[in-house]
Scaffold this motif. Structure first.
Motif, PDB file in Angstrom:
ATOM      1  N   LEU A  80      39.559  38.578  23.637  1.00  0.00           N
ATOM      2  CA  LEU A  80      38.780  37.624  24.421  1.00  0.00           C
ATOM      3  C   LEU A  80      38.877  37.970  25.897  1.00  0.00           C
ATOM      4  O   LEU A  80      39.978  38.109  26.438  1.00  0.00           O
ATOM      5  CB  LEU A  80      39.278  36.197  24.182  1.00  0.00           C
ATOM      6  N   GLY A  81      37.738  38.091  26.563  1.00  0.00           N
ATOM      7  CA  GLY A  81      37.707  38.466  27.966  1.00  0.00           C
ATOM      8  C   GLY A  81      37.491  37.281  28.883  1.00  0.00           C
ATOM      9  O   GLY A  81      37.480  36.122  28.453  1.00  0.00           O
ATOM     10  N   PRO A  82      37.285  37.552  30.180  1.00  0.00           N
ATOM     11  CA  PRO A  82      37.106  36.473  31.161  1.00  0.00           C
ATOM     12  C   PRO A  82      35.897  35.585  30.885  1.00  0.00           C
ATOM     13  O   PRO A  82      35.853  34.441  31.330  1.00  0.00           O
ATOM     14  CB  PRO A  82      36.928  37.241  32.485  1.00  0.00           C
ATOM     15  N   GLU A  83      34.917  36.121  30.166  1.00  0.00           N
ATOM     16  CA  GLU A  83      33.699  35.349  29.916  1.00  0.00           C
ATOM     17  C   GLU A  83      33.869  34.313  28.805  1.00  0.00           C
ATOM     18  O   GLU A  83      33.004  33.459  28.596  1.00  0.00           O
ATOM     19  CB  GLU A  83      32.550  36.299  29.548  1.00  0.00           C
ATOM     20  N   THR A  84      34.986  34.348  28.091  1.00  0.00           N
ATOM     21  CA  THR A  84      35.190  33.488  26.932  1.00  0.00           C
ATOM     22  C   THR A  84      35.697  32.107  27.340  1.00  0.00           C
ATOM     23  O   THR A  84      36.532  31.972  28.231  1.00  0.00           O
ATOM     24  CB  THR A  84      36.218  34.128  25.978  1.00  0.00           C
ATOM     25  N   ASP A  89      42.573  43.058  30.719  1.00  0.00           N
ATOM     26  CA  ASP A  89      41.948  42.195  31.723  1.00  0.00           C
ATOM     27  C   ASP A  89      42.589  40.815  31.798  1.00  0.00           C
ATOM     28  O   ASP A  89      43.081  40.424  32.846  1.00  0.00           O
ATOM     29  CB  ASP A  89      40.442  42.103  31.530  1.00  0.00           C
ATOM     30  N   ILE A  90      42.542  40.035  30.723  1.00  0.00           N
ATOM     31  CA  ILE A  90      43.313  38.785  30.681  1.00  0.00           C
ATOM     32  C   ILE A  90      43.900  38.653  29.277  1.00  0.00           C
ATOM     33  O   ILE A  90      43.329  39.161  28.304  1.00  0.00           O
ATOM     34  CB  ILE A  90      42.464  37.539  31.024  1.00  0.00           C
ATOM     35  N   PRO A  91      45.039  37.964  29.135  1.00  0.00           N
ATOM     36  CA  PRO A  91      45.561  37.716  27.794  1.00  0.00           C
ATOM     37  C   PRO A  91      44.611  36.798  27.019  1.00  0.00           C
ATOM     38  O   PRO A  91      44.127  35.793  27.556  1.00  0.00           O
ATOM     39  CB  PRO A  91      46.905  37.026  28.064  1.00  0.00           C
ATOM     40  N   SER A  92      44.332  37.133  25.795  1.00  0.00           N
ATOM     41  CA  SER A  92      43.421  36.328  24.984  1.00  0.00           C
ATOM     42  C   SER A  92      43.954  34.914  24.826  1.00  0.00           C
ATOM     43  O   SER A  92      45.130  34.700  24.529  1.00  0.00           O
ATOM     44  CB  SER A  92      43.223  36.960  23.606  1.00  0.00           C
ATOM     45  N   GLY A  93      43.045  33.946  25.054  1.00  0.00           N
ATOM     46  CA  GLY A  93      43.405  32.548  24.968  1.00  0.00           C
ATOM     47  C   GLY A  93      43.738  31.916  26.300  1.00  0.00           C
ATOM     48  O   GLY A  93      43.890  30.692  26.380  1.00  0.00           O
ATOM     49  N   TRP A  94      43.844  32.732  27.362  1.00  0.00           N
ATOM     50  CA  TRP A  94      44.141  32.192  28.691  1.00  0.00           C
ATOM     51  C   TRP A  94      42.849  31.776  29.382  1.00  0.00           C
ATOM     52  O   TRP A  94      41.797  32.378  29.193  1.00  0.00           O
ATOM     53  CB  TRP A  94      44.852  33.228  29.547  1.00  0.00           C
ATOM     54  N   ASP A  95      42.948  30.763  30.226  1.00  0.00           N
ATOM     55  CA  ASP A  95      41.851  30.358  31.105  1.00  0.00           C
ATOM     56  C   ASP A  95      41.848  31.298  32.299  1.00  0.00           C
ATOM     57  O   ASP A  95      42.831  31.374  33.039  1.00  0.00           O
ATOM     58  CB  ASP A  95      42.057  28.915  31.557  1.00  0.00           C
ATOM     59  N   VAL A  96      40.762  32.017  32.508  1.00  0.00           N
ATOM     60  CA  VAL A  96      40.712  33.035  33.554  1.00  0.00           C
ATOM     61  C   VAL A  96      40.931  32.448  34.942  1.00  0.00           C
ATOM     62  O   VAL A  96      41.448  33.127  35.844  1.00  0.00           O
ATOM     63  CB  VAL A  96      39.375  33.798  33.492  1.00  0.00           C
ATOM     64  N   ASP A  97      40.564  31.194  35.147  1.00  0.00           N
ATOM     65  CA  ASP A  97      40.580  30.610  36.489  1.00  0.00           C
ATOM     66  C   ASP A  97      41.809  29.759  36.783  1.00  0.00           C
ATOM     67  O   ASP A  97      41.922  29.214  37.876  1.00  0.00           O
ATOM     68  CB  ASP A  97      39.328  29.738  36.696  1.00  0.00           C
TER      69      ASP A  97
END
Length: 245
Positions: free
Chosen positions: A146-150, A177-185
């Motif tokens: 899962l990427g930042p767009e998820t 890019d980001i750990p899956s399941g994390w909120d990018v913001d």
């Protein structure tokens, strides 16, 4: 205009980092104004991620007799980056296996899938729910799910179940890019807790809560974009395309 996305690399707490909107703005400009192709960007990122993995886990450091790596790919751009990463790891003499549960009809993803198949990289038909099987078979897991767009609040199957399984593994996890399941913001502890994070273009805001080994990958941004968005990018060593933060 984005101001000072990178202010310092001395401590992660001092960074002003990308949020989702800013990430999309720069990527759109690369595609629209600089005429980068989507496939080209994914290739750059996937190759850089593979390089970072070789730095974090050199072949000589792997504990198992075979240099096995499990690459778990999601349906969107992060999954495509994972496919490219797997192909380059195979070139670097690792032995990747890919779990790609939902293949998409998009040409780019199909192209990357065929490239992996042509290099005799095996694809799993299912992910074992018995975690010890994963621990025994692989040296590490690459999280390209899962990427930042998820939307991390609406993770559907099979990915919700995959995250439950991967949270239990004992071997190292590398997130792209980001750990899956994390909120990018937002700073969060939800989702996977990786040992290594490879940020693309710049660390995202959620990375401020990450305490493991952290790499920045993708030394390609045109100078004018760096200047326009006041990017104070780190000084990469030599001709490397990745840097440890």
């Amino acid at each position: 205009m984005l101001k000072n996305i990178f202010l310092s690399l001395e401590t992660i707490e001092t960074w002003i980092v990308y949020i989702k909107v800013e990430t999309a703005a720069i990527e759109t400009e690369l595609l629209r104004d600089y005429r980068f192709g989507q496939q080209q960007l994914i290739e750059i990122w996937g190759h850089a991620c593979a390089i970072a993995i070789t730095k974090a886990f050199p072949l000589t450091s792997l504990g198992k007799k075979q240099p096995t790596v499990l690459v778990v790919c999601g349906p969107d751009q992060n999954g495509s980056i994972g496919l490219v990463c797997a192909r380059h790891l195979r070139i670097f003499e690792y032995e990747p296996t890919i779990y790609y549960p939902k293949r998409t009809p998009h040409t780019i993803q199909q192209d990357f899938t065929v490239q992996c198949e042509k290099m005799d990289i095996p694809f799993l038909s299912y992910l074992p729910t018995e975690v010890q099987l994963i621990n025994d078979a692989y040296n590490l897991v690459i999280d390209a799910i899962l990427g930042p767009e998820t939307d991390h609040t609406d993770v559907k199957e099979p990915y919700a179940g995959i995250l439950v399984t991967l949270k239990q593994v004992k071997i190292p996890i590398v997130s792209l890019d980001i750990p899956s399941g994390w909120d990018v913001d937002q700073v969060t502890s939800d989702g996977i807790n990786p040992d290594v994070l490879i940020s693309l273009m710049a660390p995202k805001r959620c990375a401020t809560s990450f305490s493991g080994k952290h790499y920045l990958a993708g030394r390609f941004l045109p100078y004018d974009i760096q200047k326009k968005y006041d990017l104070n990018l780190p000084e990469y060593p030599g001709i490397d395309c990745v840097i440890e933060l």
